[in-house]
Structures are given as structure tokens and as C-alpha cells.
Design a protein around this motif. Structure first.
Motif, short mmCIF file in Angstrom:
data_model
loop_
_atom_site.label_atom_id
_atom_site.label_comp_id
_atom_site.label_asym_id
_atom_site.label_seq_id
_atom_site.Cartn_x
_atom_site.Cartn_y
_atom_site.Cartn_z
N LEU A 67 0.84 -1.19 0.00
CA LEU A 67 0.00 0.00 0.00
C LEU A 67 0.88 1.25 0.00
N SER A 68 0.36 2.30 -0.59
CA SER A 68 1.06 3.57 -0.61
C SER A 68 1.19 4.12 0.82
N SER A 69 2.26 4.84 1.08
CA SER A 69 2.45 5.49 2.38
C SER A 69 1.80 6.86 2.42
N ARG A 70 1.28 7.30 1.30
CA ARG A 70 0.64 8.62 1.23
C ARG A 70 -0.74 8.57 1.88
N VAL A 134 -17.50 11.09 4.44
CA VAL A 134 -16.32 10.37 3.96
C VAL A 134 -15.11 11.30 3.93
N GLN A 135 -15.28 12.53 3.48
CA GLN A 135 -14.18 13.49 3.44
C GLN A 135 -13.62 13.75 4.82
N GLN A 136 -14.49 13.92 5.79
CA GLN A 136 -14.05 14.18 7.16
C GLN A 136 -13.28 13.00 7.72
N THR A 137 -13.76 11.80 7.44
CA THR A 137 -13.09 10.60 7.95
C THR A 137 -11.72 10.43 7.33
N LEU A 138 -11.64 10.52 6.01
CA LEU A 138 -10.36 10.32 5.32
C LEU A 138 -9.31 11.34 5.73
N SER A 139 -9.76 12.57 5.99
CA SER A 139 -8.81 13.62 6.35
C SER A 139 -8.33 13.53 7.78
N SER A 140 -8.99 12.70 8.60
CA SER A 140 -8.66 12.67 10.03
C SER A 140 -8.00 11.37 10.49
N VAL A 141 -7.84 10.38 9.59
CA VAL A 141 -7.26 9.11 10.00
C VAL A 141 -5.94 8.87 9.27
N SER A 142 -5.08 8.05 9.89
CA SER A 142 -3.78 7.76 9.29
C SER A 142 -3.72 6.37 8.67
N TYR A 143 -4.83 5.64 8.73
CA TYR A 143 -4.88 4.30 8.17
C TYR A 143 -5.67 4.29 6.87
N PRO A 144 -5.50 3.28 6.03
CA PRO A 144 -6.26 3.21 4.77
C PRO A 144 -7.73 2.90 5.00
#
Length: 275
Positions: A67-70, A134-144
Motif C-alpha cells: 500500500l502507498s504510504s501517502r 467520507v471526506q471528514q473521515t479520510l482527512s482525520s485518520v492515518s490508516y487506509p
């Protein structure tokens, strides 16, 4: 040995014991899940929780690629059965985007929320709320975060077109989207025929299939788990592909591009000998 294991009284009794053991393990772990705070710790624990199911069901996992590290990272994949819900957290970590109806399922909904699952309402009238969530969740977590853009499971003979509405939040964003191809094999790596895949290993609705074989008996989710335990399990092969360039594309172009990548690779691998 490959092929479908002949069902007999010993296999059935073994599956009964495994199924009962699984529920005992669930009951034992519920207090742990209850006290875990929502967030990174509970998401990590999902891998521990799911590993018990995989061991009891006889599921082997093989992963190709990384998986990407980004971040933020959205991983999209084809979808064949309920076992993806267990194999992805164990093999790769992270959590899921799931349909809103699952949130109301007894026990499953509560456990899923603790494990970081994001439930979205896919009705067009609720699209904006789902997009924001979804935007809020993706921007606040460090996992995929994992997403199945087909919107349903299939018989394993093909990959259904991806629903473009699920990619609204990817347009003009910094979300990295990484495709992953998932296919099933016998435990020794041999290819499973389309007929056997549909009859025994895939979990799907006959009425929602556009091509390929149907199953003669549709099972419940737990009925499918029991059936796999009786068969002795299978191998899940995960092939992680590089994130494609999606800048400047609208949601329909994104969906079509990702579908072609996943579908082409899946059709290449599904009948290819395991290495």
C-alpha cells in the motif's frame, strides 16, 4: 489437493465445532471491544478480532505489492464475498466504507462502528451528507480506508461496473486512490472454476448477476461462513497495484478508469497458475 472437499458427517461436525468456537471467541472479545476507545486502537484490534475467524474458517492470505504510504488513502477492490471484511484488516490494516443498512444490523452494526467503519447512505438525496462524512473521515485518520465500488458482491466470474457516485469526494481532492485486485484460490493455490466459485465460495444475490453462473442455493452470511468451514477454507490472493493518476478527471472518468484497471487485472489473474 485441489477441488471441492467431499462433504460428510466428519466435515459437518468439524464445522459445527469451529462455528461454535467462533461465537465463543466473539463473546469473550465483546468486553474488550466495549472498553476500547474508537479510533486507531479499535481499528487495529479489528485485525485481531478477524484473525480468529480466518483461522477457524481455514482462510490463507497471500499479498503481492504494498500500500502507498501517502495519506489520505482510499483502497478500492472488487468484491466476491463476506470474507473480504476479515482478510483486508488482517493483511493490510485499516477500515471500511459500508452501506448504511449494515449500521442497523444487530451486534454487527455496533462492532463495525467501534472498528471505524464509515456507514454512508447511497441514496442520491443523501449524496452530499455521505460525501461530507467520507471526506471528514479520510482527512482525520492515518490508516487506509477500503471501498468496494461495485456496490455488491459478485459470483467471481467478472467485475461489475463501479458506481461513479462513490467517487464524488475524489474529484479535485488530495485523496490517493489505490486499486487492489482480490481473487480466490484453493488453499494450495490452484484455480477455482467459475462454476465452483459461484456454487461454493462466492456470496452473492443471483438476481444481481449480469453474467456467469448462478448458485443453486443462496445462503445467509453466517450460512456461508459455516459452509466454508465445512469445505476447509480457501486462499485469498491480494494484488496491490500502483495508484493511477486521476487529476483532472470527473467522478465518472475516475470510476471507469479504476474499473478497467481492476477488471483487466482480475480477469488476467483469476485463471492464472499461482506463483
Amino acid at each position: 489437493m485441489s477441488g471441492i472437499r467431499r462433504q460428510n458427517v466428519f466435515n459437518t461436525l468439524g464445522a459445527v465445532l469451529k462455528f461454535a468456537t467462533f461465537w465463543v471467541m466473539v463473546i469473550i472479545q465483546l468486553p474488550i471491544i466495549f472498553i476500547l476507545p474508537r479510533g486507531r486502537a479499535s481499528v487495529r484490534y479489528m485485525g485481531v478480532f478477524m484473525r480468529f475467524l480466518l483461522v477457524l474458517a481455514g482462510i490463507k492470505i497471500r499479498v503481492h505489492g504494498q500500500l502507498s504510504s501517502r495519506r489520505p488513502l482510499l483502497v478500492i477492490s472488487n468484491h466476491i464475498s463476506i470474507f473480504e471484511i476479515a482478510t483486508f484488516p488482517v493483511a493490510l490494516g485499516g477500515s471500511f466504507i459500508a452501506k448504511k443498512e449494515m449500521e442497523s444490523w444487530p451486534l454487527v452494526g455496533w462492532v463495525s462502528r467501534k472498528f471505524g467503519v464509515v456507514f454512508i447512505d447511497r441514496r442520491p438525496s443523501h449524496a452530499m451528507d455521505a460525501l461530507k462524512q467520507v471526506q471528514q473521515t479520510l482527512s482525520s485518520v492515518s490508516y487506509p480506508i477500503f471501498l468496494f465500488p461495485e456496490g455488491t458482491t459478485t459470483n467471481g466470474a467478472y467485475v461489475k461496473p463501479f458506481k461513479s457516485t462513490l467517487f464524488n469526494f475524489v474529484e479535485n481532492s488530495d485523496v490517493v486512490v489505490q486499486p487492489l485486485v482480490m481473487n480466490y484460490r484453493y488453499r494450495n493455490g490452484d484455480v477455482i472454476s467459475d462454476a465452483d466459485m459461484a456454487e461454493h465460495f462466492a456470496y452473492f444475490d443471483n438476481a444481481k448477476q449480469d453474467m456467469g453462473p448462478h448458485c443453486s442455493r443462496e445462503r445467509s452470511a453466517f450460512g456461508q461462513v459455516f459452509h466454508i468451514m465445512m469445505l476447509g477454507g480457501f486462499m485469498v490472493e491480494l494484488t496491490v497495484l500502483p495508484p493511477p493518476p486521476l487529476a483532472g478527471m470527473d467522478r465518472k472518468q475516475i470510476a471507469e478508469t479504476l474499473h478497467k484497471i481492476v477488471s483487466d487485472k482480475y480477469m488476467e489473474l483469476k485463471n492464472k497458475p499461482f506463483k
